[in-house]
Write an enzyme that holds these catalytic residues in place. Structure first.
Site: not given
Length: 682
Positions: A202, A283-285
């Protein structure tokens, strides 16, 4: 392109624009070249696909950087880092240099990555000075990690933390330093050699799957260009100089346009809707997809992000974030992506969507839509519902082939399915090993907790070295600040860490329903241990014996995907060549010991002790016991029925193994049995 001191020099690099195909990889690298804030690229693919070649070629396209002369941390003269250890920099004139390509070797130490106390100055001048590491050298350049999946976990954590924050913090050996570390991070890996943990996946911005083209014409062009390059690197590079210069200018122009690109509310809604629909964690995506879409718009010269930018960005940013389990392969449903984008189109709530064009919706005058003659085939790959060339033409069910079992004729059915995977309890090999760093058994490791010191110069223990030298200063005529140190004073750290082990299953896969029950339980156990090995950096292997011989169904591996595929196809049936299974296990241990002599094994033999084919297994059991060395073994007795011959127990004695019943192979019982066996072997 420049390299850090000591790096491998090249008279000419292979041109980026000369690489044939691999459009997705090129685009992902260019996106990060335009906007390093995207978070880097993870390149997954088979060996020999030019992963390293194209990454090394990218650095030559990056715009030159202006640095403060003499600054080891590559500070920009117009906006220097106020906390730079070599600062403060006020009014210093910049000096231009090429962007660096810094390569992080798999075997690098933590000191080499983050930096550490300058030992030479500490010992000779008595001052506390910081020696920068590779993170400092890579600032404002490219940091490349080949085989990143083989890099030790604690180094990957440090690396990705620095990449995410743009800073490196060093707190060790009395040194407290913070410096800027903003770089384009690129990692390459071969999934067959093991996976990264989902948490680490991720942290990479984008991911690309690469494979060698199957088009003979493209393969021929690849070979042709490579041979030309090897015959004359400089001349070959000169022939592509025009294309390289154009790419470099386009990257610089896109960087200039980047701050002015607008991320509209409609595009942002599409991004968040796609990430929510694919159920990615956190919420990194969303952030990575937004940054990549903005960079794409800048790359294409657009003033605002479009649906095409969002689609491409999501295709590169989401596949590796959808893995819920290590057995899952990264991927993205393209059809679902298009549906979500269409549902949350580029039109606001107050703007009506345009009417679709009138006419037939089938996609053409002949009705050849997505599922027409050129669309996807029926399930199974053909119009016959998935039957192959030998499929039944009369609609009858295919017959089941018969194979010979240990007691007569038995029908071989489909491979047994595995019981549900579970989380096994932690078990360890007794004693203290020196194997590959992992998370299971106790070991002397260069990456563990410092527990002492001993004479030596590897992994210097500064305090112990100074303590050893201090009593001799008067006798050595010390004068001034420096400390007089000899080789006899050097002390190296003793570190207590953990190692990875090899867990090798040797399983009776002969005929009868009992064997199928064993295989279901054992497959579940192996899958569970493989999942645990993925987290603890173990290796797991599986040998089965049936018919007239033994097969290495799962070579020792840390790749959970490969392991799951092999176990799913594992067949059962036939006679019981027990001796062949034990001999194959001994041979596997011999080969693995040559490859990795420090990795200690645990062998789990699952059998009823009966041998209906081949020689008596006693000699093979003795050979296997000799090959175990400092490892341990467990024998699971599968004998059932009112009359028991006790053959498995006798075999266990010959192996020096703990013998247990088949019903103890269940989840909690198996872990307890293995743990007890190792405790008894201590």
């Amino acid at each position: 392109m420049s390299r850090v001191p000591g790096g491998r020099a090249e008279s000419a690099r292979y041109p980026f624009s000369a690489v044939v195909g691999m459009d997705d990889l090129k685009l992902a690298l260019l996106i990060n070249a335009v906007s390093p804030g995207v978070g880097g690229v993870l390149v997954r693919g088979e060996k020999g696909t030019a992963k390293s070649t194209i990454v090394r070629a990218l650095a030559g396209l990056l715009p030159p950087v202006a640095v403060v002369p003499g600054c080891r941390f590559s500070c920009a003269p117009d906006v220097p880092d106020p906390a730079c250890p070599d600062g403060p920099h006020r009014g210093d004139e910049g000096k231009g240099r090429a962007a660096r390509l810094v390569e992080l070797p798999v075997g690098a130490s933590e000191d080499r990555l983050t930096g550490s106390l300058d030992i030479e100055r500490a010992l000779t001048e008595g001052v506390k000075a910081f020696e920068p590491g590779l993170l400092a050298a890579a600032h404002r350049g490219v940091l490349y990690v080949d085989e990143v999946n083989l890099l030790h976990d604690h180094l990957v954590d440090l690396l990705l933390d620095a990449a995410a924050m743009g800073e490196s913090y060093v707190e060790r050996e009395g040194v407290s330093v913070r410096h800027a570390a903003r770089f384009l991070l690129v990692g390459t890996m071969n999934p067959e050699e093991g996976e990264l943990r989902p948490q680490l996946l991720d942290r990479f911005g984008l991911t690309v799957e690469v494979a060698a083209t199957r088009d003979p014409a493209e393969r021929a062009e690849v070979v042709r260009r490579r041979l030309r390059f090897e015959d004359g690197p400089a001349g070959f590079a000169a022939g592509w100089a025009g294309e390289e210069a154009a790419l470099a200018e386009r990257i610089a122009a896109a960087r200039d346009r980047l701050p002015g690109v607008e991320l509209t509310d409609a595009a942002l809604r599409q991004i968040t809707a796609v990430c929510a629909s694919f159920e990615v964690d956190g919420l990194r995506a969303d952030l990575v997809t937004a940054r990549a879409a903005i960079a794409l718009a800048a790359w294409h010269g657009r003033a605002a992000v479009t649906s095409d930018d969002v689609r491409t960005a999501a295709r590169l940013a989401l596949p590796h974030r959808r893995r819920r389990d290590p057995f899952d392969a990264p991927g993205l449903d393209r059809q679902k992506l298009d549906e979500v984008l269409d549902e949350h189109g580029e039109y606001g709530d107050d703007e009506p969507e345009p009417e679709p064009p009138s006419g037939d919706d089938s996609g053409g005058p002949d009705g050849d839509g997505p599922d027409g003659p050129d669309g996807p085939d029926e399930p199974g790959g053909g119009p016959g519902g998935g039957m192959s060339g030998d499929a039944q033409q009369d609609g009858s069910e295919p017959s089941e082939p018969s194979v010979e079992s240990g007691t007569g004729r038995a029908s071989e059915t489909e491979p047994a399915t595995a019981d549900a995977a579970y989380k096994p309890r932690l078990f360890t090999v007794p004693g203290i090993g020196t194997g590959a760093p992992g998370r299971r058994s106790k070991a002397r490791s260069p990456y563990g907790r410092v527990s002492g010191a001993r004479p030596g110069a590897r992994g210097l223990h500064l305090t112990a070295t100074l303590r050893a030298a201090a009593p001799h200063q008067s006798a050595r005529g010390r004068s001034g600040v420096g400390l007089v140190v000899t080789s006899a004073d050097l002390r190296e750290s003793i570190r207590d860490g953990r190692e990875g082990n090899l867990v090798l299953f040797v399983v009776d896969a002969s005929g009868s329903m009992a064997a199928r029950k064993r295989m279901r339980a054992v497959k579940g156990a192996v899958l569970s241990l493989l999942l645990d090995a993925y987290q603890r950096r173990d290796k797991v292997g599986l040998i089965t014996f049936r018919g007239t011989g033994a097969e290495l169904a799962l070579p020792p591996t840390s790749s959970v995907e490969a392991g799951a595929r092999r176990l799913d196809r594992l067949p059962t049936g036939g006679r019981t060549p027990l001796s062949a299974g034990l001999m194959r296990a001994a041979e596997v241990l011999r080969v693995e010991r040559l490859r990795d002599p420090a990795r200690r094994p645990l062998v789990v033999v699952v059998t009823d002790g009966r041998a209906t084919h081949g020689p008596d297994p006693s000699a093979a059991a003795g050979l296997l016991a000799g090959r175990l060395g400092s490892g341990a073994s467990v024998l699971v007795d599968c004998e059932s029925g009112p009359v028991r011959l006790g053959l498995a127990g006798a075999l266990g004695v010959r192996l020096g193994a703990e013998t247990v019943r088949l019903d103890q192979l269940a989840a909690d019982a198996l872990a307890g049995v293995v743990r007890n066996a190792r405790r008894n072997a201590a």
